[in-house]
Design an enzyme around this catalytic site. Sequence first.
Site, mmCIF file in Angstrom:
data_model
loop_
_atom_site.group_PDB
_atom_site.id
_atom_site.type_symbol
_atom_site.label_atom_id
_atom_site.label_comp_id
_atom_site.label_asym_id
_atom_site.label_seq_id
_atom_site.Cartn_x
_atom_site.Cartn_y
_atom_site.Cartn_z
ATOM 1 N N GLU A 307 0.828 -1.208 0.000
ATOM 2 C CA GLU A 307 0.000 0.000 0.000
ATOM 3 C C GLU A 307 0.865 1.263 0.000
ATOM 4 O OE1 GLU A 307 -2.262 -0.481 3.536
ATOM 5 O OE2 GLU A 307 -3.423 -2.177 2.786
ATOM 6 N N CYS A 376 0.178 32.586 13.212
ATOM 7 C CA CYS A 376 0.534 33.128 14.517
ATOM 8 C C CYS A 376 0.999 32.024 15.461
ATOM 9 C CB CYS A 376 -0.658 33.876 15.108
ATOM 10 S SG CYS A 376 -1.095 35.345 14.159
#
Length: 449
Positions: A307, A376
């Site tokens: 996978e 921020c």
Amino acid sequence: MTVTELPGTGPEAPPAAGEFSVWPATVAEEPGGRVLLAGVPLDDIADAHGTPVYVLDEAEIRDRCRTYRAAFPEADADVHYAAKAFLCRGLVRLVDEEGLGLDVCSAGELELAVTAGFPPERILLHGNAKSPADLDTALRLGVGRIVIDSASEIARLAAAVGPRGHQKVLLRVTPGVGAGGHAKIRTGTDGQKFGLSLRDGHAQHAVARVLGQPQLELTGLHCHLGSQITETKPYLTALRRLVGLMARIRDAHGVVLPELDLGGGHGIAYRPGDPVLDPTALARRLRAALAESCAAAGLPVPRLLVEPGRAVVGPAGVAVYRVLAVKTTPGRAFVAVDGGMSDNPRPALYGVRYAPRLIGRRSAATVRTTVAGRHCEAGDVLAEDVPLPADLRPGDLLAVPVAGAYHLSMASSYNLVGRPPVVAVRDGAARLLVRRETLEDLRARDVGL
């Protein structure tokens, strides 16, 4: 999808091997410093679609799909693209065309894939805590396999299937193998949320419970060791342990399981010189170890499943940012760009290191630079202590390669900054795959007081 011709304006030169070693193979640089991907100048994409913007090289994705398909041929193996790395309808179609399956982790990923035309029987559903909506959607759409991750899920799934229903399942086993590039992405060891432990007997007990549910067909075992694994040894260790469990299942229950899924986590290079996991070498060693282990246990060789997600789409992506501000201190510069942790949280989460570069013009002298985001947070840093031109200025463009996986799929709208668009490039043309998230999109979710 809109297709826009964005031709180059000058002769293309092959890039220096080291400088562009982690970029898609179609990268080229013009004498003036413009960088092109698949023949499309990245600065033209920035002008047409704004920044930040993700650019995906379609040829690179297809080449990587084909490498996996050749390494794990359809005669005895399946390759499922891990959709959590990045998913959109355009990518669903590409993966389907290249003959890969999909593994998904939610009803959202599953619905997107199936409504984009992907065959549900070639899809695996993962998840350590699948919601009722996840299971109901999987059963309604006819997903090929559901990977059972906990004992409590067995009864829930059996009840959802109903006495007359039928569902193929795999059982996720924790083989006690630690591997991966960071502690937060190591999932093959005991003491974390995924899977059923091989060491304490929970896996064997769960096997007996699944076999006791006639509407559930246990087709094999599954494990996923972690992410950014660059060595084959952990996979070989896990393989031998799971084959041992398959032999014990045969001896205890008379059942021979026909599938073995070793998950993904195949490591890629984010900076020149980083180690990588070669899928061809991995396949060769897995196949040899599987034949040897099964012969020793007297088992037929099961069908192998892998996978890859990051290894397929990660190196095909480039993120382009525009410089907003520059602050200079003795020996170091701080360059703030118009994106950050909302479109790439990985540096803040895992300390990932990238190799950004100036595009659009040339510059000689460099200085140690921190590329900071606009958010921020002091931890909003995209790249730290990297060599970048000393004359960087607002308005310049920076490109970050290896941005195709776990960037947009993990993005947020922190500070109400919309998520970037995704543009695919191929043969000199660009097309929009995912549009930018606008302020109108964000406002529409807020229903008021």
